[in-house]
Structure formats: C-alpha cells, structure tokens
Write a protein that holds these residues in place. Sequence first.
Motif, PDB file in Angstrom:
ATOM      1  N   UNK A  79       0.837  -1.204   0.000  1.00 52.93           N
ATOM      2  CA  UNK A  79       0.000   0.000   0.000  1.00 52.93           C
ATOM      3  C   UNK A  79       0.870   1.252   0.000  1.00 52.93           C
ATOM      4  N   UNK A  80       1.930   1.257   0.794  1.00 50.64           N
ATOM      5  CA  UNK A  80       2.830   2.416   0.838  1.00 50.64           C
ATOM      6  C   UNK A  80       3.556   2.602  -0.487  1.00 50.64           C
ATOM      7  N   UNK A 140       1.798   9.189  -6.247  1.00 51.53           N
ATOM      8  CA  UNK A 140       1.972  10.570  -5.792  1.00 51.53           C
ATOM      9  C   UNK A 140       1.044  10.975  -4.664  1.00 51.53           C
ATOM     10  N   UNK A 141       0.455   9.987  -3.977  1.00 49.74           N
ATOM     11  CA  UNK A 141      -0.503  10.312  -2.920  1.00 49.74           C
ATOM     12  C   UNK A 141       0.174  10.911  -1.686  1.00 49.74           C
ATOM     13  N   UNK A 148      -0.843  14.434   0.115  1.00 51.28           N
ATOM     14  CA  UNK A 148      -1.164  14.526   1.544  1.00 51.28           C
ATOM     15  C   UNK A 148      -0.255  15.526   2.252  1.00 51.28           C
ATOM     16  N   UNK A 149       1.035  15.482   1.917  1.00 51.81           N
ATOM     17  CA  UNK A 149       1.991  16.388   2.561  1.00 51.81           C
ATOM     18  C   UNK A 149       1.710  17.845   2.201  1.00 51.81           C
ATOM     19  N   UNK A 209       7.760   7.981   6.067  1.00 56.05           N
ATOM     20  CA  UNK A 209       7.132   6.838   5.397  1.00 56.05           C
ATOM     21  C   UNK A 209       7.406   6.900   3.893  1.00 56.05           C
ATOM     22  N   UNK A 210       7.265   8.094   3.332  1.00 56.47           N
ATOM     23  CA  UNK A 210       7.505   8.273   1.896  1.00 56.47           C
ATOM     24  C   UNK A 210       8.974   8.033   1.563  1.00 56.47           C
TER      25      UNK A 210
END
Length: 282
Positions: free
Chosen positions: A132-133, A140-141, A145-146, A244-245
């Motif tokens: 999922x990550x 580019x999600x 979000x950021x 996480x990214x």
Amino acid sequence: METPEKKEELQTETSFDSVKESASGVLGGLLGQIKRLEEAMKAEHMGDVYQIYWHELPASIQQSSNTNHEMDNFLTSKLDQEIQRTFPFMIMQEVVSPILMNYQIGSYYRDRAVLQVDATQPTIEILPEIRQQWEKTLKGEYKKQLTELQNQQDAFDAKTIAAQSELQALDEKIAQQEKLKAELEETKSFMNRKKVEEEIDGINRELKDLKQQRSQWAPFAEDQLSSESQKIELANKIDSLSLEQAIALKELRLIKKRFGGLEEMDTALENFIRDFLSKGAE
C-alpha cells in the motif's frame, strides 16, 4: 452336513480374513506414501514433498510427523536456502513462527520486513501494508497529503497571526464603546432619558456583536496550549508521512535496481515459487 455353529465360525474367519486383507492394503499404501515422501525429501523434489505430505498422507500422520516442527523446519530451511541462492540481496529479518519468515530487500538506514514467506503453501508475498505504501508513493498520494498538511499548517499560522491582530482591533473598539456608554449614562436625566436609553441600546447591540466576533477569534490567539498542541500534531503528521515516503522511495529504488520495477518483482516472486516446486523434477 454343516452345523449352524460351524457355518457361523467359517463366516467369521472369512470376514476376519477380509479385514486383514483390507488393513494390509491400507498399511501397505501408507508405508508406500511414507517411503515416497522420504525419497522426495532426500532428493529435494519439493513439488513431490508438498503433494505427498499435504494431499496424500492422512492428517494424523501429518500431525505425528510434525510434532516438534520437523517438517516445518525442513520446508522453511529449503525455502530460505533457495531464496538466498535466487535473491542473495534479501535478508531474513524475522522468524514469525515455525512456518512464517519475514524478509527485507537489502540493508538501508531503516531496515524493515517487506516480504513474508509461508512455508505451508508455499508463498512469498509483499506484506499488504508495505505494498500500500509503495503504491501510494508511485501514485503521488504522499506528495498530495503532505501538501495538504503543509497548507493546513501555513493556514493555521496565518490565522493565529490574523487572530492576534483582529483581537487587538476588537478590544480597542469594545473599549471605545464601553467608554461612550459610560459617558451617556452620566448625561442621562429625566428630560433626555428616552433618547439616551435608545443610544445606549444601540451601543449594547454593537458591543454584543463585537464580543461575539472576539469569541470567534480568541481561541486562535489566546489558548496557547491548544494552539501548540494542534501545531505539534500537524508537525508530527508531516514528519511521519515524510519518513514513510522516504523509506518507500528507497525501497522502490532498490526494487528498480534488483527487478526493474514492482510488476517485475511480482512476476519474479511468482516464478520463484514455481521453480521451487519444480526443483528436482524430471
């Protein structure tokens, strides 16, 4: 002429012979399966091992032959050996259970498991939360979000500054109205009471409106503890998502280097299991 007793004795013997013959056949078949399993394990014909052990042997034999995880240990050891041979850059990160093992792709600043091997199936799959990550990164999600969180943070800071300015202006207006009201109260007499009270009523309405506006702005400037808490929460979310990214990007770069891409990695893992099961097959 046979007596009834003799006839019954002969039938009993015949029935017992039939039972012995049937049992002998079953035991012979079982011994044959066990011998075939032993030979397959020695020759490391893994497809045969899985077929005989899981699909041919009775459950009672499966359990008794794996009391101390003998079969589990055999399967996991063979799988690990084959993984190390096929993917030497993979590192076993954790033994979850006698039949589950977690692996990471290479070694980097934030080591973590990304793959899980199940020796009973067998399967080797990307952990769902990790996939999922990776997909969020590729789509580019994370960036989206950021950006949203950063905009919230900027808006929060701007609103705090605006609130301080608005409160100062509102306090000045309220003070002026309070002063004017006090002056009118002093000038009120019997002759002009009605007129003055009407003016005071107007001031009271104005004060009510000003104080209502003040109550809306006050939380953004006066509740420092709440403001700091919200700012810290936003900052923590940004830091967590950024990390996480960054980890996902590093792993995707490793996947690109080792496999060519995520889809290619999926194919390689499927081929690995296929080749493992056909290992030793003629």
